[in-house]
Design a protein around this motif. Structure first.
Motif, PDB file in Angstrom:
ATOM      1  N   PRO A  89       0.810  -1.225   0.000  1.00 47.90           N
ATOM      2  CA  PRO A  89       0.000   0.000   0.000  1.00 47.90           C
ATOM      3  C   PRO A  89       0.843   1.276   0.000  1.00 47.90           C
ATOM      4  O   PRO A  89       0.473   2.271  -0.623  1.00 47.90           O
ATOM      5  CB  PRO A  89      -0.818  -0.083   1.279  1.00 47.90           C
ATOM      6  N   LEU A  90       1.988   1.254   0.662  1.00 50.58           N
ATOM      7  CA  LEU A  90       2.844   2.429   0.690  1.00 50.58           C
ATOM      8  C   LEU A  90       3.378   2.760  -0.692  1.00 50.58           C
ATOM      9  O   LEU A  90       3.283   3.901  -1.154  1.00 50.58           O
ATOM     10  CB  LEU A  90       4.006   2.208   1.667  1.00 50.58           C
ATOM     11  N   PHE A  91       3.927   1.763  -1.382  1.00 40.81           N
ATOM     12  CA  PHE A  91       4.425   2.003  -2.738  1.00 40.81           C
ATOM     13  C   PHE A  91       3.285   2.312  -3.699  1.00 40.81           C
ATOM     14  O   PHE A  91       3.423   3.153  -4.586  1.00 40.81           O
ATOM     15  CB  PHE A  91       5.228   0.810  -3.240  1.00 40.81           C
ATOM     16  N   GLY A  92       2.153   1.627  -3.533  1.00 34.98           N
ATOM     17  CA  GLY A  92       1.012   1.891  -4.398  1.00 34.98           C
ATOM     18  C   GLY A  92       0.489   3.302  -4.255  1.00 34.98           C
ATOM     19  O   GLY A  92       0.062   3.924  -5.228  1.00 34.98           O
ATOM     20  N   CYS A  93       0.537   3.832  -3.054  1.00 33.00           N
ATOM     21  CA  CYS A  93       0.081   5.205  -2.812  1.00 33.00           C
ATOM     22  C   CYS A  93       0.959   6.220  -3.536  1.00 33.00           C
ATOM     23  O   CYS A  93       0.470   7.206  -4.073  1.00 33.00           O
ATOM     24  CB  CYS A  93       0.080   5.476  -1.318  1.00 33.00           C
ATOM     25  N   PHE A  94       2.248   5.962  -3.582  1.00 33.75           N
ATOM     26  CA  PHE A  94       3.160   6.913  -4.218  1.00 33.75           C
ATOM     27  C   PHE A  94       3.229   6.763  -5.731  1.00 33.75           C
ATOM     28  O   PHE A  94       3.502   7.730  -6.429  1.00 33.75           O
ATOM     29  CB  PHE A  94       4.570   6.767  -3.640  1.00 33.75           C
TER      30      PHE A  94
END
Length: 128
Positions: A89-94
């Motif tokens: 989710p962290l990488f997907g958000c960015f």
């Protein structure tokens, strides 16, 4: 004891503040305000009870031949599950143009599911 009770209180608080309060955004037919600010503390306290029971049962019945011992190995697996659920989710958000809460929830569930499956599918040879 402070680490244990802090982790259990954190799970109850995160569950009530971040999951139950936002159920309406995932399921519009259920309603937007299942949890309001008046009963949020009560819900967090009640949600801590099942987390405490599950944690106590896992700690009581888990036996490990790992070199770190049962407690150390359970701590390693707990950090692995948190890492597996937070990275996507962290990488997907960015890196996406339009991130959504549903995509974040599904990636968290997928990361946790994959990590738990790999816990039982991979041999315990000390490399993972």
């Amino acid at each position: 004891m402070s680490t244990c009770d802090g982790a259990i209180l954190a799970m109850g608080t995160v569950f009530s503040h971040n999951i139950l309060r936002n159920v309406g955004s995932f399921f519009p037919s259920v309603g937007d305000n299942i949890i309001n600010d008046d009963n949020l503390l009560k819900v967090a306290r009640i949600a801590s009870v099942p987390f405490t029971v599950i944690s106590a049962l896992v700690a009581a019945y888990y036996r490990s031949s790992h070199s770190a011992g049962a407690t150390g190995y359970l701590l390693i697996v707990a950090f692995d599950v948190v890492f597996a659920t937070a990275v996507v989710p962290l990488f997907g958000c960015f890196y996406t143009k339009k991130p959504s809460p549903l995509a974040a929830l599904l990636s968290i569930l997928a990361g946790a599911l994959v990590r738990v499956i790999l816990e039982f599918a991979l041999p315990k040879d000390g490399f993972l």
